[in-house]
Design an enzyme around this catalytic site. Structure first.
Site, PDB file in Angstrom:
ATOM      1  N   GLU A   1       0.957  -1.137  -0.024  1.00 41.42           N
ATOM      2  CA  GLU A   1      -0.076   0.053  -0.017  1.00 41.42           C
ATOM      3  C   GLU A   1       0.935   1.122   0.080  1.00 41.42           C
ATOM      4  OE1 GLU A   1      -2.998   0.247   3.044  1.00 41.42           O
ATOM      5  OE2 GLU A   1      -4.015   1.841   2.062  1.00 41.42           O
TER       6      GLU A   1
ATOM      7  N   HIS B   1      -9.392  -5.258  12.258  1.00 38.00           N
ATOM      8  CA  HIS B   1      -9.996  -5.307  11.076  1.00 38.00           C
ATOM      9  C   HIS B   1     -11.412  -5.705  11.068  1.00 38.00           C
ATOM     10  CE1 HIS B   1     -10.549  -5.882   6.620  1.00 38.00           C
ATOM     11  NE2 HIS B   1      -9.118  -6.509   6.541  1.00 38.00           N
TER      12      HIS B   1
END
Lengths: 100, 404
Positions: free
Chosen positions: B307, B333
């Site tokens: 990322e 998450h």
């Protein structure tokens, strides 16, 4: 055929009203024969099945759900009064309910 | 000039709070919501901590959901409907003033959470609790919405996909009001064992609150979280007519598929970069106007590296100027809910001109040198911001939010 006594009538009514008051979180004094199960109580059709199971156990009824289903198609239930009437007919006639 | 699509309602339910206000304040304070698992006894599991909702969640939900309906739902469904009802009520969305067939619900739902930890065992409710579409159906039942109503499953990008689909429904004049979002919980023995077997989640049991450490040298996998996120989308002209509070414009998005690997992102973040490029183009936003990115930031070796590379590739020299943070460092998450929760946080950042930190970044990965806001929350004027979601299966989503 089971005989429907006044005691049974009262008991069925009491069970039905208690059930809806509990499940729908509604004051029992606000429930009567004309109360619409769907519009007034926000109820659902699963409640019918649950009540039938309660009465099957209580009165040791030997009745098939599909028989009640057939009867319900011909005689739709929307109010508490109609439901009490149907429960009494189930207790009285069992699987013969479709023939009355 | 075409009508902008704006966000007029936001709510989230997370490990840091049962509504947006509490969660947001705790995010800005840099608090961790990660704790030892309380929902069941995890003693036999390799990972025994998670971002679990506060203990009073069920009491909170009971204010919004009748007991009868609650029994027909999983905990995840209750999170979702509670989140949606509170969003509508708090923002005074006049749902009755819309034509029912012009109101839609689109949610990202990976699963309904109908796992072994569900206490209800009544068989009559098995199907109702297991249907993925139940989550969106309950919302339409609650508000009488008769427009499009469906769920989308693209793993960790599910609710970001749902938000993009909500945008399209309004753009294509299929709806005037769309409730979008998602809810999820995989805090159950089966799924934790599954993720342990894939070496995907952290096993830092000795220190749960520091286990989610995106962009750190010693990151060892993601931390499972749970929650719900809801956004209310409308046309700007309609929102302005009733003087509605507008958080931000949903300016555009990109949805892509990597077609590479069922678990891993494409090498060097190539697919992630393509997604961000495409989103910027779709939103007609220049790279220089992006001031904040809410990263997917999972705390896994590959995601955080790729990322970062993808942000560097997309923004080139400007990458160093962008503030980047990972909400997962504090919430864990939340899988199917993550896209919506993080979109809500991004919209709040744009609106409040504040960005939350990435916590636990005390030992930064020397290869990852962007500004991940390690020091604490920051005031930041934001013209536009991105929210990234990159999922198992190669489902990528990037949402673009602009200041109104």
């Amino acid at each position: 055929m089971a005989e429907i006594t006044e005691a049974i009538k009262n008991e069925v009514r009491e069970i039905v009203l208690d059930f809806f008051a509990e499940e729908c979180e509604t004051d029992i004094s606000k429930i009567n024969d004309t109360t619409n199960i769907f519009d007034d109580l926000d109820g659902d059709s699963l409640m019918f099945l649950e009540l039938i199971e309660i009465f099957k156990k209580k009165y040791q009824l030997d009745i098939e759900l599909k028989t009640i289903g057939k009867y319900s198609v011909q005689n739709p239930v929307r109010t508490v009064g109609e439901l009490i009437k149907m429960q009494l007919l189930i207790i009285e006639h069992g699987n013969n309910i479709v023939n009355i | 000039m075409t009508d902008k699509i704006v966000i007029t309602g936001i709510n989230i339910i997370t490990a840091l709070g049962l509504n947006i206000e509490t969660s947001w304040q705790n995010l800005l304070a840099g608090k961790s919501g990660i704790k030892p698992i309380q929902l069941f006894d995890p003693k036999d599991l390799e990972t025994r901590f998670a971002g679990q909702l506060p203990e009073n969640f069920e009491d909170h939900a009971s204010q919004y959901i009748k007991k009868r309906i609650a029994k027909q739902m999983t905990r995840v469904s209750r999170m979702c409907l509670t989140c949606a009802k509170e969003a509508v009520e708090k923002h005074q969305i006049p749902v009755e003033s819309y034509m029912p067939e012009r109101c839609a619900v689109i949610l990202g739902v990976v699963n309904t959470g109908n796992s072994s930890i569900e206490k209800e065992t009544d068989e009559k409710n098995t199907i109702l609790k297991g249907m993925n579409n139940a989550l969106s159906a309950w919302i339409s039942l609650e508000f009488g919405f008769e427009g499009p109503n469906y769920t989308i499953a693209t793993a960790c990008a599910s609710s970001a996909y749902a938000i993009a689909q909500g945008y399209e429904l309004i753009k294509q004049d299929q709806a005037d009001l769309v409730i979008v979002g998602g809810a999820d919980s995989i805090i159950n023995p089966e799924e934790i064992k599954g993720f342990n077997a894939l070496y995907a989640i952290s096993t830092r049991n000795e220190s749960p609150e520091t286990a989610s450490r995106p962009f750190s040298a010693d990151r060892d996998g993601f931390v499972i979280g749970e929650g719900a996120g809801i956004l209310i989308l409308e046309k700007e002209s309609i929102a302005k007519k009733r003087n509605a509070k507008i958080y931000a414009e949903l300016a555009g998005y990109a949805l892509t598929s990597e077609a590479y690997n069922i678990m891993s992102p494409k090498t060097d973040g190539e697919g992630m970069a393509k997604t961000m490029e495409k989103a910027l183009k779709h939103a007609s936003v220049s790279k220089e106007n992006i001031h904040y990115i809410n990263a997917h930031g999972t705390s896994t070796t590959l995601n955080d590296k790729y990322e970062t590379l993808a942000i560097e590739k997309t923004f080139e020299q400007h990458a160093k100027n962008i503030a980047i943070s990972s909400s997962k460092s504090m919430l864990g998450h939340t899988i199917g809910a993550a896209g919506a929760i993080e979109a809500a946080i991004t919209a709040m950042s744009v609106h409040q001109e504040m960005v939350h930190p990435t916590i636990n970044l005390t030992n930064p990965d020397p290869e990852l040198t962007l500004d991940y806001i390690p020091e604490g929350s920051r005031e930041l004027k934001i013209t536009a911001a991105l929210s990234n979601s990159f999922a198992f299966g190669g489902h990528n989503a990037c949402l673009v939010f602009k200041k109104i």
